[in-house]
Scaffold this motif. Structure first.
Motif, mmCIF file in Angstrom:
data_model
loop_
_atom_site.group_PDB
_atom_site.id
_atom_site.type_symbol
_atom_site.label_atom_id
_atom_site.label_comp_id
_atom_site.label_asym_id
_atom_site.label_seq_id
_atom_site.Cartn_x
_atom_site.Cartn_y
_atom_site.Cartn_z
ATOM 1 N N VAL A 359 0.831 -1.211 0.000
ATOM 2 C CA VAL A 359 0.000 0.000 0.000
ATOM 3 C C VAL A 359 0.868 1.264 0.000
ATOM 4 C CG1 VAL A 359 -1.720 1.323 1.297
ATOM 5 C CG2 VAL A 359 -1.992 -1.157 1.032
ATOM 6 N N PRO A 360 1.865 1.403 0.910
ATOM 7 C CA PRO A 360 2.723 2.593 0.836
ATOM 8 C C PRO A 360 3.473 2.706 -0.495
ATOM 9 C CG PRO A 360 2.999 1.496 2.940
ATOM 10 C CD PRO A 360 2.201 0.580 2.087
ATOM 11 N N ALA A 361 3.989 1.579 -0.994
ATOM 12 C CA ALA A 361 4.721 1.617 -2.266
ATOM 13 C C ALA A 361 3.823 2.087 -3.395
ATOM 14 C CB ALA A 361 5.296 0.234 -2.576
ATOM 15 N N SER A 362 2.585 1.616 -3.415
ATOM 16 C CA SER A 362 1.658 2.012 -4.477
ATOM 17 C C SER A 362 1.319 3.499 -4.394
ATOM 18 C CB SER A 362 0.374 1.169 -4.387
ATOM 19 O OG SER A 362 0.654 -0.198 -4.526
ATOM 20 N N ILE A 363 1.114 3.976 -3.183
ATOM 21 C CA ILE A 363 0.810 5.406 -3.021
ATOM 22 C C ILE A 363 1.995 6.264 -3.454
ATOM 23 C CG2 ILE A 363 0.328 7.207 -1.313
ATOM 24 C CD1 ILE A 363 -1.370 5.163 0.199
ATOM 25 N N MET A 364 3.204 5.804 -3.191
ATOM 26 C CA MET A 364 4.390 6.565 -3.568
ATOM 27 C C MET A 364 4.560 6.663 -5.089
ATOM 28 S SD MET A 364 5.698 7.797 -0.893
ATOM 29 C CE MET A 364 7.186 8.451 -1.657
ATOM 30 N N LEU A 365 3.924 5.796 -5.825
ATOM 31 C CA LEU A 365 4.023 5.852 -7.289
ATOM 32 C C LEU A 365 2.981 6.770 -7.916
ATOM 33 C CD1 LEU A 365 4.711 2.086 -8.141
ATOM 34 C CD2 LEU A 365 6.336 3.997 -8.163
ATOM 35 N N ILE A 366 2.052 7.281 -7.091
ATOM 36 C CA ILE A 366 1.049 8.218 -7.605
ATOM 37 C C ILE A 366 1.627 9.630 -7.525
ATOM 38 C CG2 ILE A 366 -1.307 9.065 -7.376
ATOM 39 C CD1 ILE A 366 -1.987 6.485 -5.887
ATOM 40 N N LYS A 367 1.528 10.370 -8.607
ATOM 41 C CA LYS A 367 2.075 11.715 -8.626
ATOM 42 C C LYS A 367 1.313 12.623 -7.681
ATOM 43 C CE LYS A 367 3.794 11.412 -13.375
ATOM 44 N NZ LYS A 367 3.748 11.994 -14.749
ATOM 45 N N GLU A 368 2.079 13.583 -7.112
ATOM 46 C CA GLU A 368 1.487 14.509 -6.141
ATOM 47 C C GLU A 368 0.307 15.272 -6.733
ATOM 48 O OE1 GLU A 368 2.110 14.791 -3.038
ATOM 49 O OE2 GLU A 368 4.171 14.246 -2.592
ATOM 50 N N GLU A 369 0.436 15.687 -8.017
ATOM 51 C CA GLU A 369 -0.639 16.474 -8.623
ATOM 52 C C GLU A 369 -1.943 15.686 -8.682
ATOM 53 O OE1 GLU A 369 2.307 15.891 -11.475
ATOM 54 O OE2 GLU A 369 2.977 16.260 -9.416
ATOM 55 N N ARG A 370 -1.814 14.400 -9.009
ATOM 56 C CA ARG A 370 -3.015 13.563 -9.103
ATOM 57 C C ARG A 370 -3.625 13.333 -7.718
ATOM 58 N NH1 ARG A 370 -1.768 8.359 -12.639
ATOM 59 N NH2 ARG A 370 -4.027 8.153 -12.377
ATOM 60 N N LEU A 371 -2.783 13.195 -6.725
ATOM 61 C CA LEU A 371 -3.299 13.055 -5.370
ATOM 62 C C LEU A 371 -4.007 14.326 -4.911
ATOM 63 C CD1 LEU A 371 -0.486 11.133 -3.449
ATOM 64 C CD2 LEU A 371 -2.819 10.344 -3.878
ATOM 65 N N GLN A 372 -3.408 15.477 -5.264
ATOM 66 C CA GLN A 372 -4.029 16.754 -4.897
ATOM 67 C C GLN A 372 -5.409 16.876 -5.504
ATOM 68 O OE1 GLN A 372 -3.204 19.087 -2.884
ATOM 69 N NE2 GLN A 372 -1.004 18.968 -2.483
ATOM 70 N N ARG A 373 -5.531 16.491 -6.776
ATOM 71 C CA ARG A 373 -6.824 16.604 -7.446
ATOM 72 C C ARG A 373 -7.830 15.610 -6.861
ATOM 73 N NH1 ARG A 373 -3.614 16.796 -12.159
ATOM 74 N NH2 ARG A 373 -4.172 14.626 -12.627
ATOM 75 N N ALA A 374 -7.354 14.408 -6.542
ATOM 76 C CA ALA A 374 -8.273 13.370 -6.081
ATOM 77 C C ALA A 374 -8.700 13.549 -4.633
ATOM 78 C CB ALA A 374 -7.621 11.996 -6.242
ATOM 79 N N ILE A 375 -7.744 13.910 -3.769
ATOM 80 C CA ILE A 375 -8.037 13.957 -2.339
ATOM 81 C C ILE A 375 -8.371 15.359 -1.865
ATOM 82 C CG2 ILE A 375 -7.105 13.466 -0.038
ATOM 83 C CD1 ILE A 375 -5.408 11.294 -1.249
ATOM 84 N N GLY A 376 -7.730 16.331 -2.468
ATOM 85 C CA GLY A 376 -7.932 17.701 -1.997
ATOM 86 C C GLY A 376 -9.349 18.175 -2.145
ATOM 87 N N ALA A 377 -10.074 17.638 -3.119
ATOM 88 C CA ALA A 377 -11.434 18.099 -3.377
ATOM 89 C C ALA A 377 -12.464 17.409 -2.493
ATOM 90 C CB ALA A 377 -11.794 17.853 -4.852
ATOM 91 N N LEU A 378 -12.051 16.406 -1.736
ATOM 92 C CA LEU A 378 -13.007 15.660 -0.932
ATOM 93 C C LEU A 378 -13.359 16.399 0.354
ATOM 94 C CD1 LEU A 378 -11.573 12.035 -1.256
ATOM 95 C CD2 LEU A 378 -13.498 13.026 -2.499
ATOM 96 N N ASP A 379 -14.508 16.044 0.908
ATOM 97 C CA ASP A 379 -14.949 16.584 2.195
ATOM 98 C C ASP A 379 -14.273 15.785 3.302
ATOM 99 O OD1 ASP A 379 -16.164 17.490 4.439
ATOM 100 O OD2 ASP A 379 -18.186 16.811 3.923
ATOM 101 N N HIS A 380 -13.320 16.404 3.969
ATOM 102 C CA HIS A 380 -12.543 15.664 4.971
ATOM 103 C C HIS A 380 -13.156 15.721 6.366
ATOM 104 C CE1 HIS A 380 -9.367 14.704 2.152
ATOM 105 N NE2 HIS A 380 -9.549 15.917 1.671
ATOM 106 N N GLU A 381 -14.372 16.253 6.423
ATOM 107 C CA GLU A 381 -15.116 16.133 7.667
ATOM 108 C C GLU A 381 -15.998 14.888 7.644
ATOM 109 O OE1 GLU A 381 -14.910 18.051 10.448
ATOM 110 O OE2 GLU A 381 -13.169 18.847 9.381
#
Length: 770
Positions: A359-381
């Motif tokens: 799981v950590p290895a797979s996450i490390m292969l995802i680019k930061e920009e894609r993570l920002q777009r995917a996670i940053g837009a979510l409701d974290h409450e």
């Protein structure tokens, strides 16, 4: 060491994934070596006393496991055409591989005792197909006039005939049944129907269908699990490694089992079903925490490192406790259960390793920009779920006393339900009501004396013991006692043969159908029968030197409790009237063996679960350093077991083999929620200076969402099992849902209030390190 491995997997993600795939390939190439065993009898060790006795009885009496064929015709079977068709069917089935032709019991192969010209004649009941009414009437009268055949070869109303087909091995039953169906489809016309019954064909067919269902249910559950995870986390590239952990865990566990030469039994075939939900638990916790941290930190490595640092201890202990729980099944003296427990435990540890590396290895292969777009837009409450959980947590914390009292009342009801549990099982009942085997079971046991075979062995201490008149009279009395039970349809023994000979030689005088009082007369009748017939005609009822006799017991029901009641009936008789000197009485037969292994499994699983419970409690003491916290952490497990089994008892579900297996599942799933909840509670309590209310508010953020997500994903993800036609799969599917419901509600609804009520008095506030 393990943490170092985690950081290395983050530094070298591609190499980590490559090594994981290489290891998976090594485990995967073991699968072609698989050896499958569908025989429930192998639940018992080969040297188990009852099993050894049964194998000896098979050799001594030439008895084997039976397929019972019934052919019915509403217009009546005693007509030339149906009788001719049955004769052809019997003639053809004698050529099937695996059928013990010499011991087939049917109209054309079974010998009748008759008087001819003042001499005794032993010949087949139906040497040729009768072609007129008088011959047919004589055949029917001969069957009715012989207690060995009435209600055994023909039904009382004449609409059904039976053929008893002994087979060399039970694992050939389904194949022989298939070949026999092809013969029947060719030989019978539209007026006749047929049924195949008996435990051998039921058990072998179940094993085959179970493996077939595994190929359907497991992918279906995996697919639903994947969709639910995507719905929760909304990114395929993050969900894929979670599913990868689940799938690879199964490959590693089963590959190791097969590679080490273990047989895949009915129990071990369910290992994938148990491993998949347990394998995703820690991954969901990591992703939930990562989703909360990443937007704040904006750096995947930092967010991952913080998440793992905080989750490492609870994940390690949940895995170790779950593995210890399943490893406790080694305490059960049932080889397949031991293999099942050992390899589920190994699989859980493999899942931890894969979770902390893949799981950590797979996450490390995802680019930061894609993570920002995917996670940053979510409701974290947490959206609506988060709001509901915060409200629920506040209520549980604020109403601690009434919640605790209501919980105690509910737990008491659960214990009451458990006290009403009825232990019972029957492999035939694992099929749906509409299945051919269930239909055959109902029809055949209504028309005939019974398709469930058990044997009561009368063992003498000297050669010729069975030629003693008092022993024969005792056998006759045991038969009458047995036949007083409503589920015993028929018994047959050497005593019946002797009485029939006496009856025939005295010109069918009803007063002569009795056992002779003198040893010489009894021996004379046996001599007459043996010289008039074939040498092996008595093999099924007595051994060669007349030391041991065998009472055939045909039962109309094969449930454990029915067999147990019949055993108790004979036990009572033996106490009231002990057997003659030098005589011992013991049970054997497949129906009895099923009772033995199922009883041992129930007791073994109960002992194993108790041992696992104690092992888990000891680990909780080690983790929390507090007896009270250790006890509180066990509550989800206690509530899950008690309420699940109590509810089952209230709705009339009997405690059977699948339910016994599910008891181990509670150890693997229920403890996860409590460990994460209490450990995170302690960590946040330390950070917030001992403020319980604030701590409760924080824990009912990401931690509560992760617990709720896990409960929801697993309960719904494995719901396809409920739609399987096989009873054990339905049971496991329902129990997945119940365990998630009860353990999740206990962790989130009861623990906050109890932690509030006990804090400062029964457990010390102390900093908790990761």
């Amino acid at each position: 060491m393990l943490k170092r491995l985690i950081w290395l997997s983050m530094d070298f993600p591609k190499a980590t994934i490559g090594l994981v795939l290489l290891a998976t390939l090594l485990f995967g190439i073991q699968f072609p070596k698989i050896h499958i065993d569908t025989d429930p009898e192998n639940m018992l060790p080969v040297d188990q006393a009852d099993r050894v006795l049964y194998n000896r009885a098979k050799q001594d009496f030439g008895i084997n496991d039976l397929i019972v064929l019934g052919i019915t015709d509403e217009a009546g079977m005693f007509r030339p055409d149906p009788l001719a068709r049955v004769a052809r069917v019997v003639d053809r089935l004698l050529g099937l591989k695996g059928v013990i032709t010499a011991d087939v019991i049917s109209l054309t192969t079974s010998d009748d005792v008759r008087s001819k010209g003042g001499l005794l004649e032993v010949r087949p009941l139906m040497q040729a197909v009768p072609d007129d009414a008088a011959e047919i009437a004589a055949l029917r009268a001969a069957i009715a006039d012989n207690p060995l055949f009435s209600d055994k070869l023909a039904s009382a109303d004449g609409t059904a005939l039976a053929v008893y087909i002994p087979i060399e091995r039970k694992d050939q039953a389904a194949r022989i049944g298939g070949e026999l169906r092809a013969i029947l489809d060719e030989e019978l016309d539209s007026q006749q129907d047929y049924h195949l019954a008996g435990l051998p064909i039921a058990e072998d067919s179940f094993g085959i269908e179970m493996f077939s269902q595994m190929a359907i249910v497991s992918p279906a559950s995996g697919g639903v699990l994947f969709l639910l995870l995507w719905f929760v986390f909304r990114k395929f590239t993050l969900v894929l490694p979670v599913m990868g952990v689940a799938m690879l865990t199964v490959v590693w566990g089963m590959g190791l089992l097969i590679g080490m030469g273990y047989t895949v039994h009915i129990m071990s075939s369910m290992i994938p079903v148990f491993l998949m939900p347990i394998a995703v638990l820690d991954s969901v916790h990591i992703l939930s925490d990562f989703y909360d941290r990443y937007p704040r930190l904006g750096d995947r490595r930092a967010a991952l490192r913080e998440s793992i640092e905080e989750l490492y201890t609870p994940m390690l202990y949940t895995s170790l406790t779950s593995a210890a729980g399943f490893a406790s099944l080694l305490l059960a003296d049932i080889p397949p259960v031991q293999v099942f427990g050992a390899f589920v435990a190994i699989g859980i540890l493999a899942a931890l390793l894969l979770t902390l590396t893949l799981v950590p290895a797979s996450i490390m292969l995802i680019k930061e920009e894609r993570l920002q777009r995917a996670i940053g837009a979510l409701d974290h409450e947490g959206g609506r779920l988060g709001a509901v959980l915060r409200g629920f947590g506040g209520f549980a914390f604020g109403r601690a006393v009434p919640v605790a009292l209501i919980s105690a009342l509910v737990l008491g009801l659960g214990f009451w339900g458990v006290s009403r549990t009825v232990v019972n099982d029957n492999p035939v009942a694992w099929f749906p009501e509409s299945h051919d085997i269930r239909i055959a079971d109902r029809v055949m046991n209504r028309q005939f004396g019974g398709t469930y075979m058990a044997y009561l062995l009368i063992q003498g201490d000297a050669e010729g013991a069975m030629k003693r008149p008092e022993v024969m009279r005792y056998i006759e009395k045991l038969q009458r006692v047995l036949e007083s039970d409503p589920e015993v349809g028929k018994t047959s023994s050497l005593a019946d043969v002797i009485k029939q000979v006496n009856y025939v030689v005295h010109d069918a005088d009803p007063q002569s159908r009795q056992l002779p009082g003198e040893t010489d007369e009894l021996a004379q009748y046996l001599f007459l029968y043996e010289t008039a017939g074939d040498a092996g005609d008595l093999d099924n009822f007595v051994d060669y030197d007349y030391r041991t006799a065998n009472i055939w017991v045909q039962m109309r029901a094969g449930d454990n409790r029915e067999m147990a009641r019949v055993v108790a009936l004979i036990d009572d008789q033996l106490r009231v009237e002990p057997p003659p000197p030098g005589i011992q009485v013991e049970w054997s037969g497949l129906t009895y063996i099923n009772k033995v292994w199922q009883d041992e499994m129930v007791v073994g699983m109960m002992n194993a679960v108790l041992g696992g419970f104690l092992a888990v409690f000891a680990m909780m003491l080690l983790l929390f350093r507090s007896p009270v916290l250790a006890l509180l952490s066990m509550l989800p497990l206690v509530f899950a077991i008690t309420l699940s089994y109590g509810l089952a008892a209230f709705v009339g579900k009997e405690y059977d083999m699948p339910m016994a297996v599910c008891s181990a599942l509670t150890l693997g799933l229920s403890i996860d929620f409590a460990i994460h909840f209490i450990q995170r509670y302690r960590l946040n309590l330390s950070r917030l200076g001992g403020d319980l209310a604030a701590t409760n508010g924080v824990v009912f953020g990401e931690t509560a969402r992760a617990i709720a997500r896990n409960a929801w994903v697993i309960a719904v993800g494995f719901s396809p099992m409920m739609f399987s036609p096989l009873g054990p799969y339905k049971t496991v599917g329902v129990f997945f849902a119940l365990l998630m419901l009860f353990s999740g509600l206990t962790a989130l609804g009861l623990l906050p209030g109890l932690l509030k009520l006990t804090h400062g008095r029964l457990w010390r506030q102390q900093p908790a390190t990761a």
